[in-house]
Design a protein around this motif. Sequence first.
Motif, PDB file in Angstrom:
ATOM      1  N   GLU A 100      18.831 -55.544  37.273  1.00 14.60           N
ATOM      2  CA  GLU A 100      19.556 -56.627  37.863  1.00 14.60           C
ATOM      3  C   GLU A 100      20.279 -56.133  39.075  1.00 14.60           C
ATOM      4  OE1 GLU A 100      23.726 -58.885  36.664  1.00 14.60           O
ATOM      5  OE2 GLU A 100      22.851 -57.797  35.260  1.00 14.60           O
ATOM      6  N   GLN A 101      20.786 -54.855  39.279  1.00 16.47           N
ATOM      7  CA  GLN A 101      21.333 -54.622  40.590  1.00 16.47           C
ATOM      8  C   GLN A 101      20.489 -54.525  41.803  1.00 16.47           C
ATOM      9  OE1 GLN A 101      22.906 -50.648  39.590  1.00 16.47           O
ATOM     10  NE2 GLN A 101      24.878 -51.383  39.171  1.00 16.47           N
ATOM     11  N   GLN A 102      19.011 -54.221  41.486  1.00 15.66           N
ATOM     12  CA  GLN A 102      17.829 -54.464  42.379  1.00 15.66           C
ATOM     13  C   GLN A 102      17.550 -55.685  42.771  1.00 15.66           C
ATOM     14  OE1 GLN A 102      14.942 -52.011  40.338  1.00 15.66           O
ATOM     15  NE2 GLN A 102      15.634 -50.096  41.089  1.00 15.66           N
ATOM     16  N   VAL A 103      17.444 -56.587  41.853  1.00 18.07           N
ATOM     17  CA  VAL A 103      17.290 -57.936  42.138  1.00 18.07           C
ATOM     18  C   VAL A 103      18.359 -58.446  43.193  1.00 18.07           C
ATOM     19  CG1 VAL A 103      17.203 -60.252  41.028  1.00 18.07           C
ATOM     20  CG2 VAL A 103      15.842 -58.335  39.760  1.00 18.07           C
ATOM     21  N   LEU A 104      19.522 -58.208  42.531  1.00 19.17           N
ATOM     22  CA  LEU A 104      20.575 -58.972  43.177  1.00 19.17           C
ATOM     23  C   LEU A 104      20.902 -58.260  44.898  1.00 19.17           C
ATOM     24  CD1 LEU A 104      23.639 -59.310  40.719  1.00 19.17           C
ATOM     25  CD2 LEU A 104      21.965 -61.099  41.417  1.00 19.17           C
ATOM     26  N   ALA A 105      20.412 -57.060  44.893  1.00 18.36           N
ATOM     27  CA  ALA A 105      20.741 -56.325  46.378  1.00 18.36           C
ATOM     28  C   ALA A 105      19.419 -57.001  47.263  1.00 18.36           C
ATOM     29  CB  ALA A 105      20.224 -54.883  46.189  1.00 18.36           C
ATOM     30  N   LYS A 106      18.188 -57.089  46.698  1.00 15.19           N
ATOM     31  CA  LYS A 106      17.281 -57.631  47.405  1.00 15.19           C
ATOM     32  C   LYS A 106      17.416 -58.935  47.797  1.00 15.19           C
ATOM     33  CE  LYS A 106      12.287 -59.044  47.033  1.00 15.19           C
ATOM     34  NZ  LYS A 106      11.047 -59.052  46.298  1.00 15.19           N
ATOM     35  N   ASN A 107      18.302 -59.879  46.765  1.00 18.94           N
ATOM     36  CA  ASN A 107      18.638 -61.217  46.975  1.00 18.94           C
ATOM     37  C   ASN A 107      19.547 -61.515  48.211  1.00 18.94           C
ATOM     38  OD1 ASN A 107      18.688 -64.371  46.115  1.00 18.94           O
ATOM     39  ND2 ASN A 107      20.962 -63.563  46.523  1.00 18.94           N
ATOM     40  N   ASP A 108      20.549 -60.330  48.032  1.00 15.51           N
ATOM     41  CA  ASP A 108      21.588 -60.426  49.185  1.00 15.51           C
ATOM     42  C   ASP A 108      20.958 -60.187  50.434  1.00 15.51           C
ATOM     43  OD1 ASP A 108      23.260 -60.894  47.069  1.00 15.51           O
ATOM     44  OD2 ASP A 108      24.169 -58.933  47.075  1.00 15.51           O
ATOM     45  N   GLY A 109      20.147 -59.179  50.755  1.00 10.62           N
ATOM     46  CA  GLY A 109      19.240 -59.088  52.206  1.00 10.62           C
ATOM     47  C   GLY A 109      18.834 -60.280  52.431  1.00 10.62           C
ATOM     48  N   LEU A 110      17.989 -60.982  51.731  1.00 11.64           N
ATOM     49  CA  LEU A 110      17.334 -62.217  52.269  1.00 11.64           C
ATOM     50  C   LEU A 110      18.665 -63.329  52.514  1.00 11.64           C
ATOM     51  CD1 LEU A 110      14.692 -62.372  49.582  1.00 11.64           C
ATOM     52  CD2 LEU A 110      14.314 -61.867  51.887  1.00 11.64           C
ATOM     53  N   ALA A 111      19.695 -63.392  51.722  1.00 12.85           N
ATOM     54  CA  ALA A 111      20.557 -64.328  51.998  1.00 12.85           C
ATOM     55  C   ALA A 111      21.218 -64.028  53.270  1.00 12.85           C
ATOM     56  CB  ALA A 111      21.668 -64.136  50.887  1.00 12.85           C
ATOM     57  N   ASP A 112      21.490 -62.958  53.788  1.00  8.68           N
ATOM     58  CA  ASP A 112      22.008 -62.524  54.929  1.00  8.68           C
ATOM     59  C   ASP A 112      21.217 -63.045  56.163  1.00  8.68           C
ATOM     60  OD1 ASP A 112      24.244 -61.281  54.239  1.00  8.68           O
ATOM     61  OD2 ASP A 112      23.410 -59.420  54.032  1.00  8.68           O
ATOM     62  N   ALA A 113      19.729 -62.874  55.928  1.00  6.08           N
ATOM     63  CA  ALA A 113      18.767 -63.424  56.881  1.00  6.08           C
ATOM     64  C   ALA A 113      18.859 -65.002  56.950  1.00  6.08           C
ATOM     65  CB  ALA A 113      17.347 -63.086  56.701  1.00  6.08           C
ATOM     66  N   ASN A 114      19.108 -65.747  55.969  1.00  7.94           N
ATOM     67  CA  ASN A 114      19.326 -66.935  55.838  1.00  7.94           C
ATOM     68  C   ASN A 114      20.577 -67.524  56.579  1.00  7.94           C
ATOM     69  OD1 ASN A 114      16.999 -67.609  54.255  1.00  7.94           O
ATOM     70  ND2 ASN A 114      18.346 -67.894  52.591  1.00  7.94           N
ATOM     71  N   ARG A 115      21.647 -66.617  56.240  1.00  6.94           N
ATOM     72  CA  ARG A 115      22.883 -66.737  57.206  1.00  6.94           C
ATOM     73  C   ARG A 115      22.811 -66.701  58.487  1.00  6.94           C
ATOM     74  NH1 ARG A 115      25.255 -64.075  53.731  1.00  6.94           N
ATOM     75  NH2 ARG A 115      26.133 -65.652  52.592  1.00  6.94           N
ATOM     76  N   ASN A 116      22.059 -65.805  58.873  1.00  7.72           N
ATOM     77  CA  ASN A 116      21.958 -65.291  60.414  1.00  7.72           C
ATOM     78  C   ASN A 116      21.096 -66.686  61.208  1.00  7.72           C
ATOM     79  OD1 ASN A 116      23.385 -63.140  60.357  1.00  7.72           O
ATOM     80  ND2 ASN A 116      21.622 -61.929  59.882  1.00  7.72           N
ATOM     81  N   TRP A 117      20.239 -66.864  60.505  1.00  6.96           N
ATOM     82  CA  TRP A 117      19.374 -68.350  60.952  1.00  6.96           C
ATOM     83  C   TRP A 117      20.363 -69.626  60.941  1.00  6.96           C
ATOM     84  CZ3 TRP A 117      17.571 -73.013  59.641  1.00  6.96           C
ATOM     85  CH2 TRP A 117      16.345 -73.452  60.128  1.00  6.96           C
TER      86      TRP A 117
END
Length: 227
Positions: free
Chosen positions: A18-35
């Motif tokens: 679960e931690q790994q899934v959420l950590a990967k998602n958070d990285g992609l969310a940061d990319a969305n936020r920057n875009w």
Amino acid sequence: MCGTCGCADEESKTIVLEQQVLAKNDGLADANRNWLQARGIAMINLMSSPGSGKTSLLARTAREFGAAPLAAVEGDQETGLDAARLRDSGCPVVQINTGTGCHLDATMVADGLRALRPPHHSVLFVENVGNLVCPALFDLGEQARVVLASVTEGADKPLKYPHMFRAADLVLLNKIDLLPHVDFDVAGFIDAASMANPGVRVQRLSVTTGEGITEWYDWLSEQAHGY
């Protein structure tokens, strides 16, 4: 560890996964936020249980809100019915079907952004899958989170699903036109929301009659002009 079945090991593996899934998602969310921030787009993650009125709220908003262009990413397990309703209201929309999935994640939203290409300085709604649990766990890169409840649900929802309300920047209480016909404790609901999220703004409205809708548009304007 349980010497017979090793169940603690299995539990540990589940937590790590679960931690790994959420950590990967958070990285992609940061990319969305920057875009989004680079383009001045305010993305609003709209969450609720099924039937609270998310699509009705967005359809009315698309017809009436004039402070910024609107677009939407529509999340459902199946069908494109809600996307069609929004499209009929003049809102550009991309449908994402999750199948058995109970929430949208940052990857799905990134796919939606590429397909939708919302204009600069617009407001982008993400209508999440109707669910009061899983959507609260996944950062999508949104600027704000809105939780929509209705008086046809229990006033104790914030106590039963505290993480959802704890994550909210705004709580909307919809269908107040039905208050004379249902047993719903408005003050108790507001107190429960404040217990889950001290200081959270709670706005009452009726999408059907328009009562309180101006306050919603005012809040939305604040988000649109937040850059």
